[in-house]
Design a protein around this motif. Sequence first.
Motif, mmCIF file in Angstrom:
data_model
loop_
_atom_site.group_PDB
_atom_site.id
_atom_site.type_symbol
_atom_site.label_atom_id
_atom_site.label_comp_id
_atom_site.label_asym_id
_atom_site.label_seq_id
_atom_site.Cartn_x
_atom_site.Cartn_y
_atom_site.Cartn_z
ATOM 1 N N HIS A 192 -13.656 48.714 60.119
ATOM 2 C CA HIS A 192 -14.611 49.777 60.232
ATOM 3 C C HIS A 192 -14.034 50.810 58.938
ATOM 4 N N ASP A 248 -29.391 41.536 58.409
ATOM 5 C CA ASP A 248 -28.236 41.086 59.281
ATOM 6 C C ASP A 248 -27.414 39.840 58.785
ATOM 7 N N ARG A 250 -25.483 40.941 55.640
ATOM 8 C CA ARG A 250 -24.345 41.800 56.192
ATOM 9 C C ARG A 250 -22.874 40.957 56.571
ATOM 10 N N ILE A 252 -28.451 44.168 72.427
ATOM 11 C CA ILE A 252 -28.112 42.911 71.427
ATOM 12 C C ILE A 252 -28.978 41.930 71.430
ATOM 13 N N SER A 311 -24.472 40.612 64.421
ATOM 14 C CA SER A 311 -24.364 41.804 63.595
ATOM 15 C C SER A 311 -24.684 42.991 64.642
ATOM 16 N N ARG A 312 -25.579 42.873 65.767
ATOM 17 C CA ARG A 312 -25.910 44.168 66.782
ATOM 18 C C ARG A 312 -24.365 44.014 67.546
ATOM 19 N N THR A 313 -23.735 42.762 67.971
ATOM 20 C CA THR A 313 -22.667 43.063 68.829
ATOM 21 C C THR A 313 -21.457 43.589 67.897
ATOM 22 N N LEU A 314 -21.497 43.279 66.449
ATOM 23 C CA LEU A 314 -20.473 44.231 65.907
ATOM 24 C C LEU A 314 -20.428 45.550 66.139
ATOM 25 N N ASP A 315 -21.580 46.289 66.166
ATOM 26 C CA ASP A 315 -21.830 47.546 66.351
ATOM 27 C C ASP A 315 -21.521 48.247 67.677
ATOM 28 N N LYS A 316 -21.281 47.438 68.414
ATOM 29 C CA LYS A 316 -21.042 47.409 70.042
ATOM 30 C C LYS A 316 -19.496 47.563 70.341
ATOM 31 N N HIS A 367 -15.518 47.690 70.803
ATOM 32 C CA HIS A 367 -14.873 48.893 71.081
ATOM 33 C C HIS A 367 -13.481 48.580 70.307
#
Length: 387
Positions: free
Chosen positions: A156, A197, A200, A353, A378-383, A385
């Motif tokens: 990140h 996506d 990215r 997601i 790509s959406r998973t990466l943003d979620k 932790h």
Amino acid sequence: MIRAGEQVEARTYEVHLNGEALGAVLNDRIRTLRVETPQGGYEVATSRLSLQKLADTWQVPVKQISLNFSITSNEELAKRLDVPTGRKLLQALDITAELRSEDGWKQPLAGNGGSGSGYERYLLRVPATVDAGQLAVVKVSTNQVGQVSYQPVPFHAVSEEITVYGRSGGTYAVLDGGASGEVRSFMDISGHWAQQDITRLATRLLVTGTHSIASTASATRERDLANVHFEPEGQVRRSELAAMLVRVLGLERTDRTLKSFDDVLTESWYADSVRTAAAAGLINGYADGSFRPDTPVSREELAVIIERALRFAGNTEEHAGEVSESISVSLSDAQKISTWAAPAVKTLSGLGIMKGDEKGRFGPATSVTRAEAAAVLSRTLDKLHWD
């Protein structure tokens, strides 16, 4: 926070936190210990240090255990010419973090293989002028014959600082894909709904292109943006998904001597990824001992696998529950979703997601396309932790 070497320019920085100092940190109930040097740093949740357990194992007093961190600029790697195509190496650092006892015991601080709770946080720095959207971070390893491999790791970036989520110490490098000033993309994704996506993930070296004439997974080869084709509407195979998951989670290859599946040849390009993903509990084989690498992945299968990835990376039931319960998820074909997949579909739909189509249909048995897989990852990466 501990800062070291602010007034010194050096190739190597070492920080030694002796037992007394480490004890003071723990007694003050400090939740996170952060070490910074001009080269980079290290961050660890103090709850993960488990000093008493380690002291019992080593049979030494807790006060004799110290934390040692070192970070060294890897100048040899900067001279190599075999970095991934179109990339410029911005920084390469050798990082070590370990606990030591006064009588010689050592234990590296590293993640445990079956849980994301073991991710380490390493801090790297890049020039403020660099476009963070063009960066990739890799862990670099060299085999016995001197061949170098670059394994993507999650990260990140905020301003000049990059937080890298690694499973263990080693050599980490930051690669800049925008250094040439050229906009690089796959030829067949221009204007595609998943273009952003796909690009990215490709920039981060998490997905690759395909060989246009490959008809089976075993014929596919690792390819990047320079190989122009992504085949966004092609079906994603189980072997390809395993490789994507290993890259997204930054998993290190498991021991090749471990038993794999009857239909996964050791020399196949995906063998290591399949073995690694299976060992981490992300994707399973079948009762007959096969993996079926060429079999397409259905949407409900993908939901189950991605939920496992979320949990592996430290997303707890509380994290998922808060989101999924706060969003009303209505799928017109919910009754067609298999019982074993229903909880995962609910979680991923709630997190945004995986979504239904314009008519509210999830399509549980529908095969996932490569574009859909990229969008979901790509959406998973943003979620994630990384706790």
